[in-house]
Scaffold this motif. Structure first.
Motif, short mmCIF file in Angstrom:
data_model
loop_
_atom_site.label_atom_id
_atom_site.label_comp_id
_atom_site.label_asym_id
_atom_site.label_seq_id
_atom_site.Cartn_x
_atom_site.Cartn_y
_atom_site.Cartn_z
N PHE A 116 17.62 -44.00 72.01
CA PHE A 116 18.14 -45.18 71.35
C PHE A 116 17.02 -45.93 70.63
N ARG A 117 15.86 -46.01 71.25
CA ARG A 117 14.72 -46.65 70.60
C ARG A 117 14.35 -45.89 69.34
N GLU A 118 14.43 -44.58 69.42
CA GLU A 118 14.11 -43.75 68.26
C GLU A 118 15.11 -44.01 67.12
N LEU A 119 16.40 -44.16 67.46
CA LEU A 119 17.39 -44.49 66.43
C LEU A 119 17.11 -45.85 65.81
N ASP A 120 16.76 -46.84 66.64
CA ASP A 120 16.40 -48.17 66.11
C ASP A 120 15.20 -48.09 65.19
N ARG A 121 14.21 -47.31 65.59
CA ARG A 121 13.00 -47.17 64.77
C ARG A 121 13.32 -46.52 63.43
N MET A 122 14.17 -45.48 63.45
CA MET A 122 14.53 -44.82 62.19
C MET A 122 15.35 -45.76 61.30
N ALA A 123 16.26 -46.52 61.90
CA ALA A 123 17.04 -47.47 61.11
C ALA A 123 16.14 -48.52 60.47
N GLN A 124 15.15 -49.01 61.21
CA GLN A 124 14.21 -49.99 60.66
C GLN A 124 13.41 -49.39 59.51
N ARG B 287 5.60 -61.70 60.44
CA ARG B 287 4.64 -60.96 61.26
C ARG B 287 3.87 -60.05 60.31
N ARG B 288 2.58 -60.32 60.25
CA ARG B 288 1.70 -59.58 59.35
C ARG B 288 1.01 -58.45 60.10
N PRO B 289 0.63 -57.39 59.39
CA PRO B 289 -0.09 -56.31 60.08
C PRO B 289 -1.46 -56.79 60.55
N THR B 290 -1.90 -56.23 61.67
CA THR B 290 -3.23 -56.59 62.16
C THR B 290 -4.26 -55.82 61.34
N ALA B 291 -5.40 -56.44 61.13
CA ALA B 291 -6.47 -55.80 60.38
C ALA B 291 -7.01 -54.63 61.19
N LYS B 292 -7.19 -53.51 60.53
CA LYS B 292 -7.68 -52.31 61.21
C LYS B 292 -8.98 -51.88 60.55
N ALA B 293 -9.88 -51.37 61.36
CA ALA B 293 -11.14 -50.83 60.84
C ALA B 293 -10.85 -49.50 60.14
N ASP B 294 -11.79 -49.07 59.33
CA ASP B 294 -11.61 -47.82 58.56
C ASP B 294 -11.48 -46.60 59.46
N LEU C 25 1.03 -44.67 66.85
CA LEU C 25 2.42 -45.08 67.03
C LEU C 25 2.56 -46.51 66.53
N SER C 26 3.60 -46.77 65.77
CA SER C 26 3.83 -48.13 65.27
C SER C 26 5.32 -48.45 65.38
N GLU C 27 5.70 -49.19 66.42
CA GLU C 27 7.09 -49.55 66.64
C GLU C 27 7.36 -51.03 66.43
N ARG C 28 6.33 -51.85 66.44
CA ARG C 28 6.52 -53.29 66.30
C ARG C 28 6.86 -53.61 64.84
N PRO C 29 8.00 -54.22 64.61
CA PRO C 29 8.41 -54.49 63.23
C PRO C 29 7.51 -55.54 62.57
N LEU C 30 7.25 -55.33 61.30
CA LEU C 30 6.47 -56.27 60.50
C LEU C 30 7.38 -56.84 59.43
N GLY C 31 6.92 -57.88 58.77
CA GLY C 31 7.67 -58.45 57.66
C GLY C 31 8.17 -59.84 57.98
N VAL C 32 9.21 -60.23 57.27
CA VAL C 32 9.77 -61.58 57.37
C VAL C 32 11.07 -61.53 58.18
N PHE C 33 11.19 -62.50 59.09
CA PHE C 33 12.38 -62.65 59.92
C PHE C 33 12.94 -64.04 59.67
N SER C 34 14.26 -64.16 59.69
CA SER C 34 14.85 -65.46 59.38
C SER C 34 16.16 -65.63 60.12
N ARG C 35 16.50 -66.91 60.29
CA ARG C 35 17.80 -67.27 60.88
C ARG C 35 18.23 -68.59 60.31
#
Length: 143
Positions: free
Chosen positions: A8-16, A70-77, A83-93
């Motif tokens: 189910f998590r995999e389906l959520d990830r693919m939908a996102q 939620r912005r991406p965290t800065a990563k070194a080169d 694995l990246s499951e935490r959603p990024l972008g803009v959320f609103s209500r």
């Protein structure tokens, strides 16, 4: 690395991935709880990993809008994402607030990834007793 998969998590990830991250013009939905506590309404939004400067709260008339990014965290080169499951972008209500709520006195607090808004019930909307005047008072009013 050992990873356990959840279909189910995999389906959520693919939908996102298909929908993509939320943008300011088309944000993703932000989960929330809302309840009454005494003489105020409490609305709690899940916004983990978001800094307070990336949260925008607006009230116009009786429309409450909460946006967070939620912005991406800065990563070194030399970092390779496994694995990246935490959603990024803009959320609103958006919530339509009743006229019985005091939008001038809304308070906001942010702790442990939860944004909590407290909206007091307006004094005019609280139940109150109406005293019944005596006969003498009635005559003075009508006379």
């Amino acid at each position: 690395m050992l990873m356990r998969t959840d279909p189910f998590r995999e389906l959520d990830r693919m939908a996102q991935q298909l929908v993509g991250p939320g943008t300011w013009s088309k944000p993703s939905v932000m989960p929330m709880d809302a309840y009454r506590e005494g003489d105020e309404y409490v609305v709690a939004f899940d916004v983990p990993g978001v800094t307070t400067d990336a949260i925008d709260i607006d009230v116009e008339r009786n429309m409450l809008t909460v946006k967070a990014e939620r912005r991406p965290t800065a990563k070194a080169d030399n970092v390779k994402m496994e694995l990246s499951e935490r959603p990024l972008g803009v959320f609103s209500r958006q919530l339509v607030l009743a006229d019985t709520l005091d939008t001038e006195r809304i308070t906001a607090a942010y702790e442990a990834g939860v944004l909590t808004l407290r909206i007091p019930i307006a004094e005019r909307a609280k139940p109150r007793k109406i005293a019944i005047g005596g006969q003498a008072e009635h005559q003075q009013i009508s006379g």
